[in-house]
Design an enzyme around this catalytic site. Structure first.
Site, PDB file in Angstrom:
ATOM      1  N   ASP A   1       0.843  -1.196   0.000  1.00 32.11           N
ATOM      2  CA  ASP A   1       0.000   0.000   0.000  1.00 32.11           C
ATOM      3  C   ASP A   1       0.880   1.249   0.000  1.00 32.11           C
ATOM      4  OD1 ASP A   1      -2.425  -1.426  -0.004  1.00 32.11           O
ATOM      5  OD2 ASP A   1      -2.265  -1.774   2.149  1.00 32.11           O
TER       6      ASP A   1
ATOM      7  N   SER B   1     -10.490  -8.074   9.111  1.00 33.13           N
ATOM      8  CA  SER B   1      -9.679  -7.852  10.314  1.00 33.13           C
ATOM      9  C   SER B   1     -10.117  -6.617  11.093  1.00 33.13           C
ATOM     10  CB  SER B   1      -8.216  -7.690   9.902  1.00 33.13           C
ATOM     11  OG  SER B   1      -8.092  -6.589   9.028  1.00 33.13           O
TER      12      SER B   1
ATOM     13  N   LYS C   1     -11.794  -6.836  -4.074  1.00 25.05           N
ATOM     14  CA  LYS C   1     -13.039  -7.079  -3.312  1.00 25.05           C
ATOM     15  C   LYS C   1     -14.279  -6.815  -4.164  1.00 25.05           C
ATOM     16  CE  LYS C   1     -10.832  -5.936   1.091  1.00 25.05           C
ATOM     17  NZ  LYS C   1      -9.670  -5.149   0.644  1.00 25.05           N
TER      18      LYS C   1
ATOM     19  N   HIS D   1      -3.666  -2.531  -4.419  1.00 24.59           N
ATOM     20  CA  HIS D   1      -4.969  -1.985  -4.772  1.00 24.59           C
ATOM     21  C   HIS D   1      -4.648  -1.102  -5.979  1.00 24.59           C
ATOM     22  CE1 HIS D   1      -6.960  -3.221  -1.046  1.00 24.59           C
ATOM     23  NE2 HIS D   1      -5.838  -2.926  -0.432  1.00 24.59           N
TER      24      HIS D   1
ATOM     25  N   GLN E   1      -7.165  -4.086  13.284  1.00 27.54           N
ATOM     26  CA  GLN E   1      -6.739  -4.799  14.503  1.00 27.54           C
ATOM     27  C   GLN E   1      -5.649  -5.785  14.125  1.00 27.54           C
ATOM     28  OE1 GLN E   1     -10.793  -5.411  16.883  1.00 27.54           O
ATOM     29  NE2 GLN E   1     -10.890  -6.282  14.831  1.00 27.54           N
TER      30      GLN E   1
ATOM     31  N   ASP F   1     -20.232  -6.643  -6.804  1.00 28.15           N
ATOM     32  CA  ASP F   1     -21.417  -6.243  -7.588  1.00 28.15           C
ATOM     33  C   ASP F   1     -22.055  -7.462  -8.256  1.00 28.15           C
ATOM     34  OD1 ASP F   1     -23.268  -4.549  -8.918  1.00 28.15           O
ATOM     35  OD2 ASP F   1     -21.758  -2.947  -8.838  1.00 28.15           O
TER      36      ASP F   1
ATOM     37  N   ASP G   1      -6.302  -6.849  -4.626  1.00 24.63           N
ATOM     38  CA  ASP G   1      -7.289  -6.932  -3.530  1.00 24.63           C
ATOM     39  C   ASP G   1      -8.520  -6.095  -3.897  1.00 24.63           C
ATOM     40  OD1 ASP G   1      -8.461  -7.380  -1.116  1.00 24.63           O
ATOM     41  OD2 ASP G   1      -6.963  -6.302   0.085  1.00 24.63           O
TER      42      ASP G   1
HETATM   43  N1  5IU Z   1      -7.147  -5.988   4.326  1.00 22.16           N
HETATM   44  C1  5IU Z   1      -7.242  -5.876   5.689  1.00 22.16           C
HETATM   45  N2  5IU Z   1      -8.275  -6.482   6.339  1.00 22.16           N
HETATM   46  C2  5IU Z   1      -9.224  -7.188   5.685  1.00 22.16           C
HETATM   47  C3  5IU Z   1      -9.111  -7.300   4.283  1.00 22.16           C
HETATM   48  C4  5IU Z   1      -8.066  -6.710   3.636  1.00 22.16           C
HETATM   49  O1  5IU Z   1      -6.421  -5.249   6.350  1.00 22.16           O
HETATM   50  O2  5IU Z   1     -10.127  -7.737   6.326  1.00 22.16           O
HETATM   51  I1  5IU Z   1     -10.499  -8.354   3.252  1.00 22.16           I
HETATM   52  C5  5IU Z   1      -6.061  -5.364   3.580  1.00 22.16           C
HETATM   53  C6  5IU Z   1      -5.974  -3.884   3.696  1.00 22.16           C
HETATM   54  C7  5IU Z   1      -4.527  -3.621   3.546  1.00 22.16           C
HETATM   55  C8  5IU Z   1      -3.852  -4.829   4.136  1.00 22.16           C
HETATM   56  O3  5IU Z   1      -4.200  -3.586   2.154  1.00 22.16           O
HETATM   57  O4  5IU Z   1      -4.796  -5.882   4.039  1.00 22.16           O
HETATM   58  C9  5IU Z   1      -3.414  -4.694   5.576  1.00 22.16           C
HETATM   59  O5  5IU Z   1      -2.471  -3.668   5.689  1.00 22.16           O
HETATM   60  P1  5IU Z   1      -1.713  -3.293   7.062  1.00 22.16           P
HETATM   61  O6  5IU Z   1      -0.847  -4.504   7.418  1.00 22.16           O
HETATM   62  O7  5IU Z   1      -0.906  -2.090   6.696  1.00 22.16           O
HETATM   63  O8  5IU Z   1      -2.749  -2.983   8.104  1.00 22.16           O
END
Ligand code: 5IU
Length: 402
Positions: free
Chosen positions: A180, A293, A235, A204, A352, A238, A233
Site C-alpha cells: 500500500d 480484520s 473485493k 490496490h 486490529q 457487484d 485486492d
Molecule cells: N485488508 C485488511 N483487512 C481485511 C481485508 C483486507 O487489512 O479484512 I479483506 C487489507 C488492507 C490492507 C492490508 O491492504 O490488508 C493490511 O495492511 P496493514 O498490514 O498495513 O494494516
C-alpha cells in the site's frame, strides 16, 4: 528418521495410494497409527524422535490426545520421567468430572502429542482445554500432519491454491506483502527489494498513482524473476455482469495480470461464476472474504459460514478465504489473514493486529498479509525477513515434526 519412515512403511502404518478420508477428502497418503501397537520397539523409537524434535521447548508434563496418541505420550512419559496428562474426549458423567486427568498445577508447561493431524482441529481444541485448565502449551508435536506441499496433492485443491501452496513450500515463505504505497514507481521498487522474501504481492491498483500497462508488465517481470504471485485486492461485490467488466476492462484490466483477486460474498455466487468465465488462465483464482480484520466487521457468524459454503459452487476458481480464524477444516482451501504485525494492537482507524505466531501457529491459518508492519519500518528488508521467519517458524511448529 529415514529408517523409522522405512519401518513405518514396512509395517503399513504409513501407506501410499488413494484413500478416502472420513471428511470425504481423497488423500494420497494414509497413516493407520493403530498398526504400530503391534511393534513396541517402533513405538518407542517414534516417541524418542518426538522427544528429540521437541527438545528446545521446555516442558514439565506431556499430554496424549485419546486414543491413538496415548501410547506414544505414555512411552515419552515413562522414558523421560515426565508426568502424563490425559485429555478426555468427554468429561466423565460421574466422579470428579475432570476433562484433564493427571497431576498438575496451573502455570506448568505441557507438550501435546498427537498421532495424525489433518488440519489440527482436535489438537487445537486440546491446547485450548489445557490452557483453560491453567497450563501453558508452548509447542504441539504430531507424528504426521499435512504440509503445504501435501495439500497440493488433494484433488479438491483449486489450481491457484496448488500454485500458491507449492510456491510457499519451495520458497519457504508464507508472507504476502500488502504494497500500500502511493505510486507505481514505489510499488515496483518494493517488489524488487522484497520480492525474494514473499509469496504474494498484494496491491490496490486503483490506489496507485500512475497506473498504466507498462506498470503491470514490469511488475509481472519482477514477479517471475523473484517468484511471487500477483494479488489484486479488488473485493468485487457487484452483480456478475458488472463484476466481470470491472475484472476485464477499464483502466486496470485486472484479469490480464492478477493471479488472484478478492471477492466479497455479499452478492452471492454469481460474481464468482462470472469472474471465473472471464479469467485469462485456469490457473488463476479468487479468495472469498469470509471475515475481515477491522473492528465491527459484519462478516461474522452465519455470514462467514455462508461465505465458506458458497465457495463450493466454484471449486476450481476459489482458492480459499480471507479470514482471521480457521473458518474451515478442509485442507484444500488456503486461509489468508490480513491485520498482522509483530506486536498486537490497532492503527487507530479500525484495523486490529494479531501476531504471526497467533494466526499461523495458534489459529491455524496459512498466509499472513503484512503492510505497514513492513512498509513503515526503517529497514524494510530486515523487517520482511523477521516476519518471514516468524510466520514460517509458526507453520513448521504446526506441521509434522518427524
Ligand atoms: N485488508 C485488511 N483487512 C481485511 C481485508 C483486507 O487489512 O479484512 I479483506 C487489507 C488492507 C490492507 C492490508 O491492504 O490488508 C493490511 O495492511 P496493514 O498490514 O498495513 O494494516
Amino acid at each position: 528418521m529415514d529408517e523409522c519412515t522405512d519401518r513405518l512403511l514396512d509395517v503399513q502404518v504409513l501407506k501410499f495410494g488413494t484413500y478416502t478420508l472420513r471428511t470425504g477428502l481423497v488423500s494420497p497418503v494414509y497413516v493407520d497409527f493403530r498398526e504400530i501397537f503391534g511393534f513396541p520397539d517402533l513405538l518407542c523409537e517414534l516417541a524418542e524422535l518426538i522427544f528429540q524434535a521437541s527438545r528446545e521447548a521446555q516442558y514439565e508434563l506431556v499430554c496424549g490426545v485419546p486414543y491413538t496418541a496415548l501410547p506414544l505420550a505414555t512411552c515419552l512419559s515413562i522414558t523421560h520421567r515426565l508426568p502424563l496428562l490425559i485429555r478426555r474426549k468427554e468429561a466423565k458423567g460421574y466422579g470428579t468430572k475432570r476433562i484433564v486427568e493427571g497431576k498438575f498445577v496451573p502455570g506448568q508447561t505441557c507438550l501435546i502429542v498427537e498421532d495424525v493431524v489433518t488440519f489440527g482441529t482436535s489438537i487445537l481444541d486440546t491446547a485450548r482445554i489445557l490452557q483453560q485448565a491453567g497450563l501453558k502449551v508452548p509447542r504441539i508435536i504430531s507424528a504426521a500432519a499435512m504440509s503445504y506441499g501435501q495439500r497440493t496433492l488433494l484433488p479438491t485443491t483449486a489450481p491457484f491454491a496448488t500454485r500458491l501452496l507449492s510456491l510457499m513450500e519451495e520458497k519457504r515463505t508464507n508472507v504476502a506483502l500488502a504494497a500500500d504505497v502511493l505510486s507505481c514507481a514505489e510499488a515496483l521498487a518494493l517488489a524488487e527489494e522484497l520480492g525474494p522474501e514473499i509469496c504474494m504481492f498484494k496491491i490496490h491498483a486503483d490506489a496507485l498513482g500512475g497506473f498504466d500497462e507498462s506498470f503491470h508488465l514490469r511488475l509481472a517481470e519482477i514477479a517471475k524473476r523473484h517468484r511471487f504471485l500477483l494479488f489484486e485486492d479488488r473485493k468485487f461485490a457487484d452483480i456478475g455482469s458488472v463484476a466481470r467488466r470491472q475484472y476485464e476492462g477499464g483502466i486496470f484490466r485486472i484479469s490480464h495480470w492478477a493471479d488472484v483477486v478478492t471477492v466479497h460474498a455479499v452478492a452471492g455466487p454469481s460474481a464468482l461464476l462470472s469472474l471465473q468465465e472471464a479469467c485469462s488462465s485456469t490457473d488463476n483464482g479468487a479468495f472469498i472474504v469470509s471475515e475481515m480484520s477491522c473492528q465491527g466487521s459484519l462478516a461474522v457468524g452465519n455470514y462467514t459460514q455462508a461465505a465458506v459454503e458458497m465457495a463450493k459452487v466454484c471449486r476450481d476458481f476459489v482458492a480459499g478465504f480471507i479470514c482471521t480464524s480457521r473458518v474451515t477444516t478442509d485442507p484444500s482451501w488456503v486461509l489468508v489473514t490480513p491485520g498482522v504485525k509483530l506486536q498486537e494492537g490497532g492503527d487507530g482507524q479500525g484495523q486490529q493486529y494479531l501476531t504471526p505466531e497467533e494466526v499461523i501457529g495458534r489459529r491455524g491459518t496459512d498466509v499472513i498479509v503484512v503492510g505497514r508492519g513492513i512498509i513503515d519500518a526503517d529497514d524494510r528488508l530486515a523487517t520482511a525477513q523477521a516476519y518471514r521467519h516468524a510466520a514460517w517458524q509458526a507453520y513448521e511448529g504446526r506441521v509434522a515434526q518427524i
